[in-house]
Design a protein around this motif. Structure first.
Motif, PDB file in Angstrom:
ATOM      1  N   MET A   1     -13.519  26.731 -61.441  1.00 56.55           N
ATOM      2  CA  MET A   1     -12.963  26.644 -60.097  1.00 56.55           C
ATOM      3  C   MET A   1     -11.992  25.461 -60.004  1.00 56.55           C
ATOM      4  O   MET A   1     -12.184  24.428 -60.635  1.00 56.55           O
ATOM      5  N   THR A   2     -10.952  25.619 -59.169  1.00 57.19           N
ATOM      6  CA  THR A   2     -10.026  24.524 -58.951  1.00 57.19           C
ATOM      7  C   THR A   2     -10.607  23.560 -57.922  1.00 57.19           C
ATOM      8  O   THR A   2     -11.360  23.953 -57.035  1.00 57.19           O
ATOM      9  N   THR A   3     -10.243  22.304 -58.045  1.00 52.95           N
ATOM     10  CA  THR A   3     -10.750  21.304 -57.110  1.00 52.95           C
ATOM     11  C   THR A   3      -9.910  21.312 -55.849  1.00 52.95           C
ATOM     12  O   THR A   3      -8.677  21.276 -55.914  1.00 52.95           O
ATOM     13  N   PRO A   4     -10.538  21.371 -54.666  1.00 57.96           N
ATOM     14  CA  PRO A   4      -9.766  21.377 -53.433  1.00 57.96           C
ATOM     15  C   PRO A   4      -8.982  20.081 -53.266  1.00 57.96           C
ATOM     16  O   PRO A   4      -9.407  19.014 -53.735  1.00 57.96           O
ATOM     17  N   ASP A   5      -7.833  20.169 -52.625  1.00 56.40           N
ATOM     18  CA  ASP A   5      -7.061  18.965 -52.332  1.00 56.40           C
ATOM     19  C   ASP A   5      -7.872  18.063 -51.404  1.00 56.40           C
ATOM     20  O   ASP A   5      -8.505  18.545 -50.458  1.00 56.40           O
ATOM     21  N   PRO A   6      -7.874  16.752 -51.663  1.00 53.79           N
ATOM     22  CA  PRO A   6      -8.634  15.853 -50.793  1.00 53.79           C
ATOM     23  C   PRO A   6      -8.027  15.825 -49.390  1.00 53.79           C
ATOM     24  O   PRO A   6      -6.815  15.937 -49.221  1.00 53.79           O
ATOM     25  N   LEU A   7      -8.874  15.675 -48.391  1.00 47.05           N
ATOM     26  CA  LEU A   7      -8.414  15.641 -47.007  1.00 47.05           C
ATOM     27  C   LEU A   7      -9.157  14.543 -46.275  1.00 47.05           C
ATOM     28  O   LEU A   7     -10.386  14.484 -46.303  1.00 47.05           O
ATOM     29  N   THR A   8      -8.401  13.668 -45.658  1.00 49.82           N
ATOM     30  CA  THR A   8      -9.031  12.692 -44.772  1.00 49.82           C
ATOM     31  C   THR A   8      -9.455  13.428 -43.513  1.00 49.82           C
ATOM     32  O   THR A   8      -8.619  14.033 -42.845  1.00 49.82           O
ATOM     33  N   PRO A   9     -10.729  13.414 -43.178  1.00 52.00           N
ATOM     34  CA  PRO A   9     -11.179  14.197 -42.023  1.00 52.00           C
ATOM     35  C   PRO A   9     -10.436  13.820 -40.741  1.00 52.00           C
ATOM     36  O   PRO A   9     -10.174  12.647 -40.480  1.00 52.00           O
ATOM     37  N   LEU A  11     -10.785  16.276 -37.578  1.00 50.22           N
ATOM     38  CA  LEU A  11     -11.640  16.799 -36.510  1.00 50.22           C
ATOM     39  C   LEU A  11     -13.088  16.339 -36.658  1.00 50.22           C
ATOM     40  O   LEU A  11     -13.814  16.226 -35.676  1.00 50.22           O
ATOM     41  N   THR A  12     -13.512  16.104 -37.886  1.00 51.52           N
ATOM     42  CA  THR A  12     -14.923  15.808 -38.134  1.00 51.52           C
ATOM     43  C   THR A  12     -15.163  14.348 -38.523  1.00 51.52           C
ATOM     44  O   THR A  12     -16.262  13.997 -38.959  1.00 51.52           O
ATOM     45  N   LYS A  13     -14.179  13.495 -38.371  1.00 43.97           N
ATOM     46  CA  LYS A  13     -14.295  12.126 -38.898  1.00 43.97           C
ATOM     47  C   LYS A  13     -15.371  11.317 -38.186  1.00 43.97           C
ATOM     48  O   LYS A  13     -15.890  10.343 -38.748  1.00 43.97           O
ATOM     49  N   ARG A  14     -15.744  11.702 -36.967  1.00 38.01           N
ATOM     50  CA  ARG A  14     -16.758  10.940 -36.230  1.00 38.01           C
ATOM     51  C   ARG A  14     -18.136  11.584 -36.272  1.00 38.01           C
ATOM     52  O   ARG A  14     -19.092  11.026 -35.746  1.00 38.01           O
ATOM     53  N   TRP A  15     -18.257  12.752 -36.865  1.00 36.04           N
ATOM     54  CA  TRP A  15     -19.478  13.541 -36.723  1.00 36.04           C
ATOM     55  C   TRP A  15     -20.725  12.852 -37.245  1.00 36.04           C
ATOM     56  O   TRP A  15     -21.811  13.012 -36.683  1.00 36.04           O
ATOM     57  N   LEU A  16     -20.599  12.105 -38.322  1.00 30.89           N
ATOM     58  CA  LEU A  16     -21.782  11.522 -38.961  1.00 30.89           C
ATOM     59  C   LEU A  16     -22.051  10.086 -38.513  1.00 30.89           C
ATOM     60  O   LEU A  16     -22.956   9.435 -39.024  1.00 30.89           O
ATOM     61  N   GLY A  17     -21.268   9.599 -37.567  1.00 28.20           N
ATOM     62  CA  GLY A  17     -21.480   8.239 -37.083  1.00 28.20           C
ATOM     63  C   GLY A  17     -22.722   8.149 -36.210  1.00 28.20           C
ATOM     64  O   GLY A  17     -23.196   9.145 -35.657  1.00 28.20           O
ATOM     65  N   PRO A  18     -23.277   6.935 -36.088  1.00 28.04           N
ATOM     66  CA  PRO A  18     -24.449   6.759 -35.223  1.00 28.04           C
ATOM     67  C   PRO A  18     -24.081   7.006 -33.759  1.00 28.04           C
ATOM     68  O   PRO A  18     -23.136   6.410 -33.241  1.00 28.04           O
ATOM     69  N   MET A 243      -0.478  18.745 -43.436  1.00 24.26           N
ATOM     70  CA  MET A 243      -1.679  19.505 -43.788  1.00 24.26           C
ATOM     71  C   MET A 243      -1.432  20.982 -43.538  1.00 24.26           C
ATOM     72  O   MET A 243      -0.659  21.356 -42.662  1.00 24.26           O
ATOM     73  N   GLY A 244      -2.103  21.823 -44.295  1.00 24.88           N
ATOM     74  CA  GLY A 244      -1.963  23.261 -44.098  1.00 24.88           C
ATOM     75  C   GLY A 244      -0.697  23.804 -44.733  1.00 24.88           C
ATOM     76  O   GLY A 244      -0.119  23.219 -45.658  1.00 24.88           O
ATOM     77  N   ARG A 245      -0.242  24.923 -44.204  1.00 21.60           N
ATOM     78  CA  ARG A 245       0.940  25.594 -44.730  1.00 21.60           C
ATOM     79  C   ARG A 245       2.019  25.637 -43.659  1.00 21.60           C
ATOM     80  O   ARG A 245       1.769  25.322 -42.483  1.00 21.60           O
ATOM     81  N   GLU A 246       3.209  26.065 -44.048  1.00 23.46           N
ATOM     82  CA  GLU A 246       4.366  25.951 -43.153  1.00 23.46           C
ATOM     83  C   GLU A 246       4.152  26.670 -41.824  1.00 23.46           C
ATOM     84  O   GLU A 246       4.417  26.114 -40.756  1.00 23.46           O
ATOM     85  N   ARG A 247       3.668  27.908 -41.870  1.00 30.07           N
ATOM     86  CA  ARG A 247       3.503  28.677 -40.635  1.00 30.07           C
ATOM     87  C   ARG A 247       2.117  28.511 -40.025  1.00 30.07           C
ATOM     88  O   ARG A 247       1.870  28.971 -38.911  1.00 30.07           O
ATOM     89  N   SER A 248       1.212  27.877 -40.760  1.00 33.69           N
ATOM     90  CA  SER A 248      -0.138  27.606 -40.252  1.00 33.69           C
ATOM     91  C   SER A 248      -0.520  26.179 -40.622  1.00 33.69           C
ATOM     92  O   SER A 248      -1.335  25.948 -41.511  1.00 33.69           O
ATOM     93  N   PRO A 249       0.083  25.196 -39.942  1.00 31.60           N
ATOM     94  CA  PRO A 249      -0.180  23.804 -40.315  1.00 31.60           C
ATOM     95  C   PRO A 249      -1.475  23.265 -39.705  1.00 31.60           C
ATOM     96  O   PRO A 249      -2.044  23.850 -38.784  1.00 31.60           O
ATOM     97  N   GLY A 250      -1.906  22.118 -40.276  1.00 34.03           N
ATOM     98  CA  GLY A 250      -3.025  21.388 -39.705  1.00 34.03           C
ATOM     99  C   GLY A 250      -4.347  21.654 -40.387  1.00 34.03           C
ATOM    100  O   GLY A 250      -4.473  22.522 -41.249  1.00 34.03           O
TER     101      GLY A 250
END
Length: 445
Positions: A1-9, A11-18, A243-250
């Motif tokens: 399998m190919t390794t997914p491109d890394p992404l700085t979160p 939408l979910t960057k706060r989910w695991l915070g206290p 992030m994402g692709r030209e017609r579907s970014p983010g």
């Protein structure tokens, strides 16, 4: 399998915070900074920003968000508003997450409700709305409680109410509990339910942009869509398009369920493949190979192991013969019977059909009945053609998209796994009890 491109979160960057759901935690990580930026920006410029960012609706259809906002009729500068432009404007958040397999909005609202609230305020400023309703599925009581608490915090902090941060802008947010009807995920049925009527889809046109809630101009957007808005205001359109692709970014939240080692929510750029997502999720459970899967919940056509490298964005899924939908990936291994899975989904649609239109009301009933008969070993090969004929009479002929969604797993299931349906009928003919009855009938003759 190919390794997914890394992404700085994003939408979910706060989910695991206290206590990530609290206003304190949200503001410590830059929450509501985008609101202050937005309130200092002309509304039309905000709409242009979201339009240029390429943000598309995350609720299933993928309609350009900024374009939807621009459809709201506004009075021209210096002119007296008339017609729809003279009516109040409303923002309605569709949080009635009911699509089988979809489970992204509930954790988002549980872990990070203020991202949704901040997005609501920014969006309301952009479309000149002074009232926003968040329509939540009534069964998720824990989400309702958390949203109510977050809205109270926002009022107390001055982010909601009268004269928000001295700008003269007023906004009230109401959290409304629905009664658990799948049909209320359809935007006009949701509006009828919100007004106190039975949730059934409306005839369009007129569209909600001109005659929505209380017959006034209304924007209806999904939770994830609006929760994405603050990050666009903070980071800018060019950053969002990295992030994402030209017609579907983010970025996008992908919901993986079923036969995977670590089911859950995975944030990744639009265009990520199932092969990459499976690697993030630890692969197939117990190492049993993949058989079929849905890219966007049960109302999207099935795909198979041949589609592991399909880019999961709006264009990629369509080119593969399916739809991105809500990115609810239900993963099934080789132990699962396709006719059985399709039957269970069809029984859901039979139950959830609102009954307003004949193709969906009658079609789902007959489809579920035929499939039950086949799975019980009482079907014939002619039933396969009957299924496809009924599907053809439902597709494109029902009042809303529920009918189209109901036939998708059936037609795609037969397309890729027709032999399994045939085998059910063959097994019925060679069943020992059937043969014994045939022998007795011959002896009597």
């Amino acid at each position: 399998m190919t390794t997914p491109d890394p992404l700085t979160p994003v939408l979910t960057k706060r989910w695991l915070g206290p206590e990530s759901w609290t206003l304190r935690h949200y503001t410590e990580l830059g929450g509501y900074d985008a609101l202050r930026t937005a309130l200092a920006t002309p509304p039309d410029d905000l709409i242009a920003l979201v339009k240029d960012s390429g943000l598309r609706g995350r609720g299933g259809a993928g309609f350009p968000t900024g374009m939807k906002w621009s459809f709201i009729p506004q009075a021209k500068p210096g002119e007296e508003p008339t017609g729809p432009a003279a009516k109040p404007k409303y923002l309605v958040i569709n949080a009635d997450e009911g699509e089988p397999g979809t489970c992204k909005d509930v954790p988002l609202m549980m872990a990070d409700p203020h991202s949704l609230i901040e997005g609501c305020i920014i969006t309301s400023w952009a479309i000149r709305a002074h009232f926003c309703a968040i329509y939540v599925r009534g069964e998720v009581v824990h989400v309702l409680r958390r949203l109510h608490a977050a809205v109270r915090e926002a009022y107390d902090a001055g982010h909601l109410g009268k004269d928000i941060h001295g700008t003269g802008f007023d906004l009230d947010i109401v959290v409304h509990a629905g009664a658990g009807a799948y049909i209320c995920g359809e935007e006009t049925a949701l509006l009828d339910s919100l007004e106190g009527r039975r949730g059934q889809p409306r005839l369009k046109p007129p569209f909600p942009a001109t005659a929505g809630l209380y017959a006034a101009p209304t924007v209806v957007n999904n939770v994830e869509t609006i929760a994405t808005v603050p990050s666009i205001v903070a980071g800018g359109k060019d950053w969002f398009r990295t992030m994402g692709r030209e017609r579907s970014p983010g970025p996008k939240i992908y919901s993986l369920s079923g036969h995977v080692e670590r089911p859950g929510q995975y944030e990744a750029p639009l265009g990520t493949t199932l092969r990459q997502l499976l690697e993030l999720a630890g692969g197939m459970k117990d190492g049993i190979p993949l058989k079929f899967w849905t890219p966007g919940g049960s109302s999207t056509p099935l795909l198979t192991d041949e589609h592991l490298d399909v880019p999961l964005d709006f264009e990629g899924a369509t080119e593969a013969g399916s739809m991105l939908g809500t990115t609810a990936l239900m993963i099934f291994n080789e132990t699962v019977s396709v006719p059985w899975a399709v039957m269970k989904w069809t029984e859901f649609y039979e139950h959830e059909s609102c009954g307003k239109c004949t193709p969906c009301r009658e079609g789902c009933y007959w489809l579920a009945g035929i499939l039950r008969r086949m799975v019980d070993g009482e079907g014939t090969e002619a039933d396969i053609d009957t299924l496809l004929d009924v599907c053809d009479n439902v597709l494109g002929r029902s009042f809303c998209a529920l009918g189209d969604g109901a036939v998708s797993p059936i037609t795609s299931g037969i397309k890729y796994f027709r032999q399994e349906f045939v085998d059910l009928c063959t097994a019925q003919r060679t069943h020992p009890e059937v043969e014994r009855i045939a022998e007795l009938s011959g002896a009597s003759a």
